[in-house]
Design a protein around this motif. Structure first.
Motif, PDB file in Angstrom:
ATOM      1  N   SER A  63      37.961  19.649  22.815  1.00 13.53           N
ATOM      2  CA  SER A  63      37.426  21.005  22.697  1.00 13.53           C
ATOM      3  C   SER A  63      35.902  21.006  22.733  1.00 13.53           C
ATOM      4  CB  SER A  63      37.918  21.658  21.402  1.00 13.53           C
ATOM      5  OG  SER A  63      39.320  21.808  21.403  1.00 13.53           O
ATOM      6  N   LEU A  64      35.279  20.008  22.105  1.00 12.28           N
ATOM      7  CA  LEU A  64      33.821  19.929  22.137  1.00 12.28           C
ATOM      8  C   LEU A  64      33.310  19.740  23.559  1.00 12.28           C
ATOM      9  CD1 LEU A  64      33.096  17.723  18.998  1.00 12.28           C
ATOM     10  CD2 LEU A  64      32.609  20.152  19.281  1.00 12.28           C
ATOM     11  N   GLY A  65      34.012  18.911  24.340  1.00  8.90           N
ATOM     12  CA  GLY A  65      33.636  18.756  25.733  1.00  8.90           C
ATOM     13  C   GLY A  65      33.768  20.058  26.505  1.00  8.90           C
ATOM     14  N   LEU A  66      34.821  20.815  26.211  1.00  8.75           N
ATOM     15  CA  LEU A  66      35.009  22.116  26.863  1.00  8.75           C
ATOM     16  C   LEU A  66      33.941  23.117  26.422  1.00  8.75           C
ATOM     17  CD1 LEU A  66      38.900  22.419  26.578  1.00  8.75           C
ATOM     18  CD2 LEU A  66      37.581  22.029  28.676  1.00  8.75           C
ATOM     19  N   LEU A  67      33.576  23.079  25.149  1.00  9.50           N
ATOM     20  CA  LEU A  67      32.521  23.967  24.662  1.00  9.50           C
ATOM     21  C   LEU A  67      31.209  23.676  25.385  1.00  9.50           C
ATOM     22  CD1 LEU A  67      31.916  24.997  20.998  1.00  9.50           C
ATOM     23  CD2 LEU A  67      29.987  24.264  22.376  1.00  9.50           C
ATOM     24  N   TYR A  68      30.898  22.399  25.532  1.00  8.66           N
ATOM     25  CA  TYR A  68      29.684  22.021  26.279  1.00  8.66           C
ATOM     26  C   TYR A  68      29.763  22.511  27.724  1.00  8.66           C
ATOM     27  CZ  TYR A  68      26.436  19.142  28.920  1.00  8.66           C
ATOM     28  OH  TYR A  68      25.452  18.724  29.779  1.00  8.66           O
ATOM     29  N   ALA A  69      30.925  22.353  28.349  1.00  7.34           N
ATOM     30  CA  ALA A  69      31.082  22.784  29.741  1.00  7.34           C
ATOM     31  C   ALA A  69      30.909  24.292  29.880  1.00  7.34           C
ATOM     32  CB  ALA A  69      32.449  22.351  30.268  1.00  7.34           C
ATOM     33  N   CYS A  70      31.423  25.057  28.922  1.00  2.93           N
ATOM     34  CA  CYS A  70      31.253  26.519  28.956  1.00  2.93           C
ATOM     35  C   CYS A  70      29.775  26.885  28.865  1.00  2.93           C
ATOM     36  CB  CYS A  70      32.021  27.170  27.810  1.00  2.93           C
ATOM     37  SG  CYS A  70      33.818  27.100  27.958  1.00  2.93           S
ATOM     38  N   THR A 103      27.920  25.971  32.008  1.00  5.79           N
ATOM     39  CA  THR A 103      28.225  26.878  33.117  1.00  5.79           C
ATOM     40  C   THR A 103      27.341  28.116  33.070  1.00  5.79           C
ATOM     41  OG1 THR A 103      30.533  26.117  33.159  1.00  5.79           O
ATOM     42  CG2 THR A 103      30.053  28.217  34.228  1.00  5.79           C
ATOM     43  N   ILE A 104      27.063  28.595  31.865  1.00  4.99           N
ATOM     44  CA  ILE A 104      26.220  29.790  31.711  1.00  4.99           C
ATOM     45  C   ILE A 104      24.748  29.445  31.879  1.00  4.99           C
ATOM     46  CG2 ILE A 104      25.584  31.683  30.170  1.00  4.99           C
ATOM     47  CD1 ILE A 104      28.288  31.321  28.800  1.00  4.99           C
ATOM     48  N   PHE A 105      24.306  28.329  31.300  1.00  2.00           N
ATOM     49  CA  PHE A 105      22.893  27.946  31.327  1.00  2.00           C
ATOM     50  C   PHE A 105      22.730  26.555  31.953  1.00  2.00           C
ATOM     51  CE2 PHE A 105      23.296  30.760  27.567  1.00  2.00           C
ATOM     52  CZ  PHE A 105      22.454  31.778  27.979  1.00  2.00           C
ATOM     53  N   PRO A 106      22.983  26.415  33.261  1.00  2.00           N
ATOM     54  CA  PRO A 106      22.889  25.082  33.880  1.00  2.00           C
ATOM     55  C   PRO A 106      21.472  24.516  33.880  1.00  2.00           C
ATOM     56  CG  PRO A 106      23.138  26.785  35.560  1.00  2.00           C
ATOM     57  CD  PRO A 106      23.342  27.455  34.235  1.00  2.00           C
ATOM     58  N   LEU A 154      39.030  27.587  24.606  1.00  2.00           N
ATOM     59  CA  LEU A 154      37.846  27.127  25.331  1.00  2.00           C
ATOM     60  C   LEU A 154      38.174  26.815  26.786  1.00  2.00           C
ATOM     61  CD1 LEU A 154      36.297  24.920  22.528  1.00  2.00           C
ATOM     62  CD2 LEU A 154      35.278  26.970  23.517  1.00  2.00           C
ATOM     63  N   ALA A 155      39.357  26.265  27.027  1.00  2.00           N
ATOM     64  CA  ALA A 155      39.766  26.020  28.413  1.00  2.00           C
ATOM     65  C   ALA A 155      39.912  27.340  29.164  1.00  2.00           C
ATOM     66  CB  ALA A 155      41.073  25.233  28.442  1.00  2.00           C
ATOM     67  N   SER A 156      40.470  28.345  28.522  1.00  2.00           N
ATOM     68  CA  SER A 156      40.607  29.665  29.144  1.00  2.00           C
ATOM     69  C   SER A 156      39.239  30.266  29.446  1.00  2.00           C
ATOM     70  CB  SER A 156      41.398  30.605  28.223  1.00  2.00           C
ATOM     71  OG  SER A 156      42.674  30.098  27.936  1.00  2.00           O
ATOM     72  N   VAL A 157      38.331  30.169  28.485  1.00  2.00           N
ATOM     73  CA  VAL A 157      36.988  30.726  28.676  1.00  2.00           C
ATOM     74  C   VAL A 157      36.278  30.022  29.826  1.00  2.00           C
ATOM     75  CG1 VAL A 157      34.714  30.995  27.605  1.00  2.00           C
ATOM     76  CG2 VAL A 157      36.775  31.517  26.301  1.00  2.00           C
ATOM     77  N   LEU A 158      36.430  28.702  29.908  1.00  2.00           N
ATOM     78  CA  LEU A 158      35.793  27.949  30.986  1.00  2.00           C
ATOM     79  C   LEU A 158      36.304  28.401  32.352  1.00  2.00           C
ATOM     80  CD1 LEU A 158      33.905  25.704  31.900  1.00  2.00           C
ATOM     81  CD2 LEU A 158      35.793  24.081  31.574  1.00  2.00           C
ATOM     82  N   ILE A 159      37.613  28.580  32.476  1.00  2.00           N
ATOM     83  CA  ILE A 159      38.188  29.050  33.740  1.00  2.00           C
ATOM     84  C   ILE A 159      37.669  30.450  34.065  1.00  2.00           C
ATOM     85  CG2 ILE A 159      40.317  29.720  34.901  1.00  2.00           C
ATOM     86  CD1 ILE A 159      39.967  26.744  34.734  1.00  2.00           C
ATOM     87  N   LEU A 160      37.625  31.335  33.055  1.00  2.00           N
ATOM     88  CA  LEU A 160      37.139  32.691  33.278  1.00  2.00           C
ATOM     89  C   LEU A 160      35.674  32.684  33.726  1.00  2.00           C
ATOM     90  CD1 LEU A 160      37.472  35.776  33.104  1.00  2.00           C
ATOM     91  CD2 LEU A 160      36.797  35.607  30.685  1.00  2.00           C
ATOM     92  N   LEU A 161      34.844  31.875  33.069  1.00  2.00           N
ATOM     93  CA  LEU A 161      33.433  31.816  33.435  1.00  2.00           C
ATOM     94  C   LEU A 161      33.253  31.309  34.864  1.00  2.00           C
ATOM     95  CD1 LEU A 161      31.886  30.393  30.133  1.00  2.00           C
ATOM     96  CD2 LEU A 161      31.663  32.715  31.018  1.00  2.00           C
ATOM     97  N   ARG A 162      34.032  30.313  35.245  1.00  2.00           N
ATOM     98  CA  ARG A 162      33.909  29.793  36.609  1.00  2.00           C
ATOM     99  C   ARG A 162      34.380  30.825  37.630  1.00  2.00           C
ATOM    100  NH1 ARG A 162      35.550  23.326  36.041  1.00  2.00           N
ATOM    101  NH2 ARG A 162      33.629  22.756  34.895  1.00  2.00           N
ATOM    102  N   TRP A 163      35.418  31.566  37.296  1.00  2.00           N
ATOM    103  CA  TRP A 163      35.852  32.626  38.205  1.00  2.00           C
ATOM    104  C   TRP A 163      34.778  33.702  38.312  1.00  2.00           C
ATOM    105  CZ3 TRP A 163      36.591  37.837  37.133  1.00  2.00           C
ATOM    106  CH2 TRP A 163      37.119  38.592  38.191  1.00  2.00           C
TER     107      TRP A 163
END
Length: 564
Positions: A149-156, A159-162, A199-208
């Motif tokens: 989950s921490l890795g997913l949080l970092y990825a989210c 994604t917003i602030f690359p 967090l996985a759901s949020v990551l997919i939504l952000l990428r979409w």
């Protein structure tokens, strides 16, 4: 001059690469989580026995459990907790989590089955059934899920602030170092899997969202419809699995659908209604189909109007303090004081069954630190919104992403407030499913106070806050009545902020002093110490939180909660 400055900044980014920081954070979390999983005495985490019994019930071939009257016995539970779960008293009657969605327990059942037979001496009174190694294995499973989950949080966040990787690192570090979060992820409960799926759901939504907004002005969107639908379908699958894991995912589902609807409407030129309905359908259909069997079962068991079993649960757990009972006994002022103080403390750390508090001086330090972060966050917002600001403007994707995170945070606090309208349960851990927006806010505020002017202004705030806290709201102005520990803590934080600002100024000066006439290494060597010290100051709050977590489990939780 500019070219050499850029080369120096690139060299600094290589020395402190975000991936290295992320790996260090994940390793530190695994270490701290393993300590909590192995050193916390059995059952000394909120609701852990009830979650464990759910898993054991499935593993013994009994199918999914059914919540029944008698599964919550307040007097017996209180006796167990007060006696520190002596082996002569069984935890088997604690079955009040049997109404929960089943996915986490089904996933954890093989782990229970694999390890339950290894322990022969440590029993909980249920006909000699072993729990020792199985309990630790299930706890370590939670630590592993939390690390992912921490890795997913970092990825989210990335994604917003690359372009601002240290914000993502700061958010991940805060979530990993938070003592109460570390303790809860190292216990048996379904929150760990729920946080991962959220967090996985949020990551997919952000990428979409990012893909959709980037292609808003592109002529090739038709060719990308299939990948876009794949993302939406994956989002629906993850949200559906989340509905099978934890109740609060039901609050996230409408927010995700709302964002899909808004972004589709915003980026579609023609036939907006058809496209919006289609995209929402790609998310909603798999989510509903996955959750439907559970709803049918619950309506069969608990009544057609109770597909989640919540109404039946409220009847079974009768005896818990309700809002009306609390107000009648203590009044509104006492209620609000408890609501704010206990929520704040239990967010950072109140352990065991909410009976083991940190030292009061630690809460004072956390209060002052929270004030500093809030000040930095407010400064960052004002600096972004004020006209003529030199701060880079947020792009369209970032603005929509922040709207989504704001709605998510609003839903987290709304769920918390609604639950406390029924039962008095001011537990900060109920906010952890919103750690992504919370951690990002902390990272933004923390980074902002590292700016020289903001750090100096924050120092003035700390002085004022320290005087207020040490004199109990300025009621005691006499030197003899002032809390000396609060004064000391506030002074240390003030000195820390001023030194950090001074180091930041020195690093900036070094970068600006580089010229084309001198080799790059000439300026790197004499100022290397300043940069390392500055990095140490930047990471010190997170290091202290990690140290606090370790000290708490070894010298507070374990000695106090070990059975007699």
């Amino acid at each position: 001059m500019k070219r050499v400055t850029t080369k120096l900044q690139l060299r600094l980014s290589k020395n402190y690469h975000p991936n290295r920081w992320l790996i260090a954070i994940l390793i530190a979390h695994l270490f701290v989580g393993t300590l909590y999983a192995t050193q916390t005495p059995a059952w000394q985490a909120p609701d852990e026995p009830a979650h464990y019994n759910y898993i054991a019930h499935i593993a013994h071939g009994n199918g999914l459990p059914v919540l029944a009257m008698g599964d919550f016995d307040l007097a017996y539970n209180s006796e167990l907790i007060s006696q520190k779960f002596l082996l002569s008293m069984s935890v088997e009657p604690m079955r009040y989590e049997s109404y929960q969605p089943p996915l986490y327990y089904l996933v954890a059942t093989p782990i229970y089955g694999l390890f339950a037979g290894f322990e022969v001496n440590n029993t909980d009174g249920r006909n000699g059934e072993p729990y020792g190694i199985a309990l630790i294995a299930l706890r370590l499973f939670g630590v592993l899920l939390a690390t992912i989950s921490l890795g997913l949080l970092y990825a989210c966040a990335a994604t917003i602030f690359p372009a601002r990787p240290m914000l993502s690192i700061g958010a991940a570090a805060f979530a990993a170092a938070l003592p109460m979060h570390a303790a809860m992820t190292a216990s048996v409960n379904n929150d760990t899997l729920a946080e991962l799926l959220i967090l996985a759901s949020v990551l997919i939504l952000l990428r979409w969202m990012k893909q959709r907004l980037i292609e808003a002005h592109s002529t090739q969107r038709v060719a990308n419809q299939k990948p876009e639908r794949n993302l939406l379908f994956m989002l629906g699958l993850l949200l559906g699995l989340g509905l099978l894991t934890k109740i609060y995912v039901y609050a996230l589902l409408p927010i995700c659908l709302f964002m899909v609807l808004l972004i589709t409407w915003r980026t579609t030129g023609v036939d907006r209604v058809t496209h919006a309905i289609s995209n929402v359908g790609w998310v909603l259909t798999p989510a509903l189909l996955i959750a439907l069997p559970m709803w049918i079962r619950n309506m069969w068991l608990y009544g057609i109007t109770d597909p989640l079993g919540l109404a039946w649960h409220d009847l079974v757990v009768a005896g818990q303090p309700t809002l009306l009972d609390w107000i009648a006994q203590y009044g509104w002022p006492a209620y609000w004081e408890r609501a704010f103080s206990f929520t704040f403390r239990s967010f950072w750390g109140v352990f065991g069954w909410l009976s083991i508090f940190l030292d009061e001086r630690v809460y004072t330090l956390l209060t002052i630190g929270s004030g500093v972060v809030a000040f930095g966050l407010l400064w960052a917002i004002l600096r972004t919104l004020l006209p003529g600001s030199k701060r880079p403007r947020l792009n369209e994707f970032q603005r929509w992403s922040l709207l989504f995170l704001g709605l998510m945070l609003l839903a987290v606090f709304a769920c918390y407030g609604l639950y406390n309208l029924k039962f008095v349960q001011h537990q900060g851990r109920y906010l952890f499913w919103g750690l992504l927006p919370i951690s990002l806010l902390v990272a933004v505020g923390g980074r902002e106070v590292q700016r020289v002017r903001v750090g100096v202004a924050a120092s003035a705030l700390v002085i004022s806050l320290t005087l207020w806290l040490s004199s109990d709201g300025l009621r005691y102005l006499s030197v003899d009545m002032v809390d000396k520990w609060t004064l000391l803590i506030g002074s240390i934080v003030t000195i820390f902020l001023l030194l950090q600002s001074l180091l930041r100024r020195e690093v900036n000066r070094t970068i600006l002093s580089v010229s084309n006439r001198l080799p790059l290494w000439f300026h790197l060597v004499p100022n290397k110490a300043f940069r390392h010290i500055y990095v140490l100051f930047s990471t010190l709050p997170f290091l202290l939180l990690f140290i606090l977590s370790i000290v708490t489990i070894l010298f507070t939780i374990r000695p106090i909660l070990l059975p007699f």
